[in-house]
Design an enzyme around this catalytic site. Structure first.
Site, PDB file in Angstrom:
ATOM      1  N   ASP A   1     -41.651  22.592  -2.095  1.00  7.36           N
ATOM      2  CA  ASP A   1     -40.848  22.102  -1.784  1.00  7.36           C
ATOM      3  C   ASP A   1     -41.018  22.417  -0.610  1.00  7.36           C
ATOM      4  OD1 ASP A   1     -36.445  21.995  -1.038  1.00  7.36           O
ATOM      5  OD2 ASP A   1     -38.137  20.781  -0.195  1.00  7.36           O
TER       6      ASP A   1
ATOM      7  N   ASP B   1     -35.053  18.712 -10.874  1.00  6.01           N
ATOM      8  CA  ASP B   1     -35.568  19.498 -10.878  1.00  6.01           C
ATOM      9  C   ASP B   1     -33.403  19.503 -10.533  1.00  6.01           C
ATOM     10  OD1 ASP B   1     -34.810  19.582  -7.407  1.00  6.01           O
ATOM     11  OD2 ASP B   1     -34.440  21.298  -7.777  1.00  6.01           O
TER      12      ASP B   1
END
Ligand SMILES: NCc1cc(CSc2ccccc2)c2nc(N)[nH]c(=O)c2c1
Length: 373
Positions: free
Chosen positions: A93, A267
């Protein structure tokens, strides 16, 4: 061994897609679940177990790794794959989401975010360019743009400002990322629960011709129907030949309903976090091993599972480990939970290939609803 990043849709069933992402470090079978490996570890698991339950890719966290042990240090040590001994694909991320949810004294401007570390209070600045630089130092195969995720509920003007800033940051990340063969940078659709803003964000990102698209700013407190409505609006606007990643989602039910709307990648911290808190995911629903009713139960969690944690240990033993706060309790339940999630994804992929996704999804949901007998 491919040198490029490619995505192919192998089969469809309604809006559900069975696909394949190929990258130099390996294939990602979609729909895919990506275990969260925040600090370079999938908590309580050895990486060969993570692979053994069927994971093709794990997540790393720019925010955590830049604070400790440091991106330059990980690069000097050969990058995150070498450091954590995971040779397969890694997605990181961009760090903005974690800055806003974890750090103190953060300030967000056009330039980026400035913040103080939640670990030692040291001051940091994260621009779109620095986020891409850090993800490159970590060696991430799939890198995310820096974005601003708005917590819901929020005023439309606030959601619009954050969505437009994220689009400008997407352009800057795309420039900073350049053309890294075999790697990909994904844009992130924002826009909160406002249909018109979601459309504008998706259309602007599509025009940037990125290799993949994430849908952010959901699973941030809104009811599931609102999240699903935003998928109904957003997915048709995204290019059909690029992967779609729904960030931070979700429960098995969220995943089934989102695959049905065209999502390819997921996720969620749930299976790993729940494992550390004594909660087991099974075909028959969730089992809370802290509950005294398991103290004398000789049955395993799932006698039909191919995961030793689910098949070889009694609920009584798991209850004992959890109540005694033994490390093995968290290890076995995390192993069970990741195995359940990856088996669910394998089930979903096979059902789409067979053109039987809707029926299979209904069967899975019905079994969950019937609960643990
Ligand atoms: N709650 C949903 C969620 C989760 C994450 C984190 S996903 C993640 C976590 C750890 C490692 C890799 C990806 C997000 N990240 C970004 N950049 N933007 C979002 O809108 C967003 C929304």
């Amino acid at each position: 061994m491919t040198k490029a990043f490619t995505f192919k849709v192998l089969a469809t069933d309604g809006k559900a897609r069975r696909g394949s992402i190929t990258m130099p470090r390996g294939e990602i079978r979609t729909p895919a679940f990506m275990p969260v490996g925040t600090g370079g570890t999938v908590k309580t698991m050895y990486m060969d177990q993570v692979r053994g339950v069927g994971s093709d890719i794990i997540l790393g966290n720019t925010y955590h790794l830049m604070l400790r042990p440091g991106a330059e240090r990980v690069a000097r040590l050969g990058g995150l794959h070498e450091f954590a001994r995971w040779p397969h694909p890694i997605l990181t991320d961009s760090g903005g989401f974690q800055v806003m949810s974890l750090s103190k004294l953060r300030k967000l401007t056009e330039k980026g975010v400035t913040f103080r570390s939640h670990i030692d209070g040291a001051a940091y600045e994260m621009s779109p360019e620095r986020s891409i630089e850090i993800q490159g130092l970590l060696g991430a195969d799939i890198q995310m743009q820096l974005d601003e995720c708005t917590a819901l509920p929020a005023m439309e003007k606030e959601i619009e400002r954050a969505m437009e800033l994220s689009l400008r940051w997407a352009e800057r990340c795309r420039t900073a990322f350049g053309d890294q063969q075999g790697k990909a940078m994904f844009g992130i659709v924002q826009g909160g629960d406002i249909a018109a803003l979601r459309l504008r964000s998706a259309q602007a990102l599509k025009a940037m011709d990125l290799k993949g698209y994430a849908i952010g700013g959901l699973a941030v407190g809104e009811p599931q129907p609102v999240m699903l409505e935003m998928l109904d609006i957003t997915c048709p606007e995204l290019p059909a030949d690029r992967p779609r990643y729904l960030m931070g989602v979700g429960t098995p039910d969220d995943i089934l309903k989102s695959v049905a709307r065209g999502i390819d990648m997921f996720d969620c911290v749930m299976p790993t976090r729940a494992g550390r808190h004594g909660l087991a995911y099974t075909r028959r629903g969730k089992v809370n091993l802290r509950n005294a009713r398991h103290a004398d139960d000789p049955r395993p969690l799932d006698e039909e599972s191919d995961c030793p944690a689910a098949r070889d240990y009694s609920r009584a033993y798991l209850h004992h480990l959890v109540r005694s706060q033994e490390a093995l309790g968290a290890m076995l339940l995390t192993w069970n939970n990741l195995s359940y999630y990856q088996k669910l994804m394998q089930d979903i992929r096979a059902a789409i290939e067979a053109g039987a996704f809707e029926a299979r999804a209904a069967e899975i949901s019905e079994r969950w609803a019937r609960g643990d007998i």
